[in-house]
Design a protein around this motif. Structure first.
Motif, PDB file in Angstrom:
ATOM      1  N   UNK A  78       0.799  -1.226   0.000  1.00 20.37           N
ATOM      2  CA  UNK A  78       0.000   0.000   0.000  1.00 20.37           C
ATOM      3  C   UNK A  78       0.830   1.273   0.000  1.00 20.37           C
ATOM      4  N   UNK A  79       2.039   1.206   0.546  1.00 17.69           N
ATOM      5  CA  UNK A  79       2.815   2.425   0.736  1.00 17.69           C
ATOM      6  C   UNK A  79       4.033   2.537  -0.179  1.00 17.69           C
ATOM      7  N   UNK A  80       4.322   1.498  -0.942  1.00 14.57           N
ATOM      8  CA  UNK A  80       5.440   1.573  -1.883  1.00 14.57           C
ATOM      9  C   UNK A  80       4.927   1.845  -3.288  1.00 14.57           C
ATOM     10  N   UNK A  81       5.742   2.538  -4.057  1.00 17.64           N
ATOM     11  CA  UNK A  81       5.380   2.823  -5.440  1.00 17.64           C
ATOM     12  C   UNK A  81       5.443   1.549  -6.271  1.00 17.64           C
ATOM     13  N   UNK A  82       4.783   1.554  -7.406  1.00 17.96           N
ATOM     14  CA  UNK A  82       4.858   0.426  -8.339  1.00 17.96           C
ATOM     15  C   UNK A  82       6.316   0.221  -8.735  1.00 17.96           C
ATOM     16  N   UNK A  83       6.800  -1.019  -8.582  1.00 21.10           N
ATOM     17  CA  UNK A  83       8.215  -1.292  -8.840  1.00 21.10           C
ATOM     18  C   UNK A  83       8.609  -1.037 -10.290  1.00 21.10           C
ATOM     19  N   UNK A  84       7.637  -0.988 -11.183  1.00 18.60           N
ATOM     20  CA  UNK A  84       7.934  -0.698 -12.591  1.00 18.60           C
ATOM     21  C   UNK A  84       8.068   0.806 -12.860  1.00 18.60           C
ATOM     22  N   UNK A  85       7.678   1.628 -11.854  1.00 19.85           N
ATOM     23  CA  UNK A  85       7.716   3.070 -12.040  1.00 19.85           C
ATOM     24  C   UNK A  85       8.857   3.739 -11.290  1.00 19.85           C
ATOM     25  N   UNK A  86       9.597   2.960 -10.506  1.00 19.61           N
ATOM     26  CA  UNK A  86      10.740   3.500  -9.766  1.00 19.61           C
ATOM     27  C   UNK A  86      11.952   2.612 -10.033  1.00 19.61           C
ATOM     28  N   UNK A  87      13.132   3.185  -9.847  1.00 20.37           N
ATOM     29  CA  UNK A  87      14.328   2.365 -10.027  1.00 20.37           C
ATOM     30  C   UNK A  87      14.693   1.675  -8.708  1.00 20.37           C
ATOM     31  N   UNK A  88      15.782   0.914  -8.722  1.00 22.95           N
ATOM     32  CA  UNK A  88      16.171   0.106  -7.567  1.00 22.95           C
ATOM     33  C   UNK A  88      16.442   0.970  -6.338  1.00 22.95           C
TER      34      UNK A  88
END
Length: 518
Positions: free
Chosen positions: A317-327
Motif C-alpha cells: 500500500x505504501x510503496x510505489x509500483x516497482x515498474x515506475x521507480x528504479x532500484x
C-alpha cells in the motif's frame, strides 16, 4: 549476608562509567539490529540485480521466499550457536576474555557480507549467507555477555534500566540502518540513477550499506578490551576478592582499601560452595527459572520475528509500483517506512521500559506487553479479510506499530533482562545463552514458519492457513506467554543479584565476618 565488595556494587551511585558501559555493551545490539533491518531494502536491490529476467511479470525482481527464508535462518542458526558457545565460555574463562572476540567476529563478518567477490547470483547468495551465519555467531555471543556485564556492574536500584539501556541500542541500530540506506540510495540515485529500473552501481550500493554497519562496532573494540573483569566474577568465580576490589576502583568511585582489608584474611574456600550445572542442586534451585526465561523468550520471538507477515502487506500500500521507480528509489522507500516505525513505536517502547522497569517490575511489564500485543494482533487478524486486506491504511499501521511498542515495552526487553539477574554468577552467561538460543528457535518459527503459513494460492504459493488465521494464532501465542509469565517468572526488581540467585554464604563465612568486624 553478602561480601562487602558486592554490597558496594549494589549501593554504588549512578556514575559516568555506567553510561559508558551502556554504549560499549550496547554496540553489539546496535550491530545486530542494523544488520537485521537493513536486509529488507538490500533484498530489494539484490532482487533488481539478480532476478530481473523472471518469466512471470508479477514476480519480476522478486526474490523467492525460499531464498529469503534461508537468508534469515542462516543468521538465526549462527545466533543460536553463538549464544550457547560464548555463553558457556563467559562462565568458564571470564566475560572480558571472550567479549572482544565476539565483537571482532561481528566486525569482520559485516565486512565479509559486503565483500562477496562473486558476480553470479548463486555465488553471491551463498557468500552472503555464509558471512551472515558468522555474523549471527558473533551477535549470539554478544547477547549473554553484554547483558551479564551490565547487570554485574549496575547497582540494584537502577539495574533494570541500565540493562534495558543496553538493549535499547537495538532501536538506534534500526534507525541507523534505515538512515544509512536512505543516504546511500539517495547518493547513488543522484549520481547514476535514471530511467533504468536497475541502474549501474546498485551492486555496489548494497555492499556499502552492509559494510558501514561494522564501523560503530569496530570503534568500540578498544574500549571493550580496556574493560576490567566484572567484580562479581572475580570475587565469586575466581575467588579473588582483593582483585575484584581493585578492578572496581578503576572504573567506579569506590575505595578498594576498605573492601580489600576486610577480606584479606579470608580463604577462597570460605566462599559459597560449587555445584555443577547438571547437578540436582542446580535443577532444584534454578531449573524452573531457566524454563521460565526460555519459554518467554521463545514465545515473544515467534511473534516479534513474524513481523515479515505485516511488512509485505504494508509495502503493497505504501510503496510505489516497482515498474515506475528504479532500484534505489524502491530501497529508499522501504528504509523510510522502517525509520518511521522505529521512531514512532520501536524506540519509544525501549525508552518506556527504561523508565518503568525499576518502578513496575519485570513481571508486570512482561505480562502487560504480551496482553496488548495479543489485543493488537486480534484487531488486525479477525477483520483482516473482511476489511484490512483491501484497506491497509493508517489504522493498520497504528496497530502494527502498537505490536512493536508493546513488544519492546514488554517481553522483547524483559526476556533480555531477567536471565541476567536470576542465575548464579558462575552460570549466568550460560543460562542467558540457553534462554536466548531457545528464543531464537522461536524466531526461526516466527520468521519462516508463519511467513509460509500466511500464503494463499492467489499469490502463486501453496495454500497456507492465511493471514487472518496466522495473526489470530500469534495472538494466542502472546496469551500463552502472559500466562506462563504469571505462573513461572520470578520478580527481580530491587533485589541484589545474590538475593535473586538464592546464594546464602555458608555459616562459617558468616561467623568469620562477624569475628573480623568485632
Amino acid at each position: 549476608m553478602t561480601l562487602k565488595v558486592l554490597t558496594a556494587l549494589d549501593s554504588a551511585k549512578t556514575q559516568y562509567y555506567h553510561f559508558k558501559a551502556i554504549i560499549i555493551a550496547g554496540m553489539g545490539l546496535f550491530t545486530d539490529a542494523y544488520d537485521l533491518f537493513c536486509i529488507p531494502p538490500i533484498m530489494k536491490l539484490i532482487g533488481r540485480i539478480y532476478y530481473g529476467s523472471h518469466g512471470d511479470p508479477n514476480k519480476l525482481y522478486q526474490i523467492p521466499h525460499a531464498i529469503t527464508s534461508a537468508m534469515v535462518v542462516t543468521a538465526l542458526l549462527g545466533t543460536v550457536i553463538g549464544q550457547l558457545v560464548f555463553g558457556r565460555l563467559g562462565d568458564l574463562i571470564g566475560r572480558r576474555k571472550v567479549y572482544g572476540f565476539a565483537l571482532m567476529i561481528m566486525v569482520l563478518s559485516s565486512f565479509g557480507c559486503g565483500h562477496s567477490i562473486c558476480t553470479s547470483r548463486t555465488c553471491v547468495l551463498l557468500s552472503l549467507g555464509f558471512f551472515r551465519f558468522l555474523l549471527g555467531v558473533g551477535i549470539g555471543g554478544d547477547y549473554p555477555l553484554s547483558a551479564t556485564i551490565m547487570s554485574e556492574f549496575a547497582n540494584k536500584k537502577t539495574r533494570g534500566a541500565f540493562i534495558a539501556g543496553v538493549f535499547s541500542m537495538q532501536g538506534f541500530g534500526i534507525l541507523a540502518s534505515s538512515t544509512v540506506t536512505m543516504i546511500v540510495c539517495s547518493a547513488f540515485n543522484r549520481v547514476c540513477g535514471g530511467i533504468s529500473e536497475t541502474p549501474h552501481g546498485a551492486d555496489l550500493a548494497w555492499r556499502i550499506i552492509l559494510m558501514i554497519g561494522a564501523v560503530p562496532a569496530g570503534l568500540t573494540y578498544y574500549w571493550r578490551m580496556m574493560m576490567p573483569e566484572t567484580a562479581r566474577y572475580t570475587a565469586l568465580v575466581e575467588r579473588n576478592v582483593p582483585q575484584a576490589a581493585k578492578d572496581m576502583e578503576k572504573v567506579l568511585d569506590i575505595s578498594a582499601i576498605q573492601i580489600a582489608q576486610e577480606f584479606s584474611t579470608y580463604s577462597p574456600n570460605s566462599l559459597p560452595s560449587n555445584y555443577s550445572f547438571f547437578s540436582k542442586t542446580f535443577i532444584h534451585s534454578h531449573g524452573l527459572d531457566l524454563f521460565a526465561c526460555s519459554i518467554s523468550w521463545f514465545l515473544v520471538d515467534i511473534v516479534f520475528y513474524s513481523s515479515n507477515l505485516f511488512q509485505s502487506q504494508i509495502y503493497k500500500s505504501y510503496l510505489s509500483d516497482k515498474h515506475k521507480v528504479n532500484a534505489f528509489q524502491e530501497a529508499f522507500e522501504v528504509a523510510r517506512l522502517q525509520a518511521i516505525i522505529a521512531i514512532c513505536s520501536t524506540i519509544p517502547g525501549y525508552f518506556a521500559t527504561m523508565y518503568f522497569i525499576d518502578r513496575f517490575g519485570r513481571v508486570k511489564i512482561q505480562m502487560m506487553g504480551f496482553f496488548f500485543m495479543a489485543i493488537s494482533l486480534l484487531a488486525m487478524g479477525i477483520p483482516y479479510y473482511s476489511y484490512w486486506n483491501n484497506n491497509i491504511n493508517v489504522g493498520f499501521m497504528f496497530l502494527y506499530g502498537l505490536t512493536f511498542f508493546f513488544s519492546n515495552f514488554g517481553p522483547n526487553t524483559t526476556t533480555f533482562i531477567v536471565p541476567a539477574e536470576l542465575f548464579p554468577t558462575r552460570f549466568r552467561t550460560t543460562c542467558h545463552g540457553i534462554s536466548g538460543a531457545i528464543g531464537k528457535l522461536g524466531a526461526i518459527i516466527g520468521s519462516v514458519g508463519f511467513l509460509w503459513a500466511s500464503h494463499n494460492k492467489k499469490d502463486g504459493y501453496s495454500e497456507g492457513i492465511g493471514m487472518s488465521a496466522s495473526l489470530i494464532l500469534l495472538a494466542g501465542v502472546c496469551l500463552v506467554g502472559m500466562i506462563t509469565t504469571y505462573f513461572f517468572t520470578r520478580e527481580t526488581m530491587g533485589k541484589s543479584l545474590e538475593e535473586n540467585e538464592n546464594i546464602i554464604i555458608n555459616e562459617d563465612l558468616q561467623n568469620e565476618i562477624a569475628d573480623h568486624t568485632v
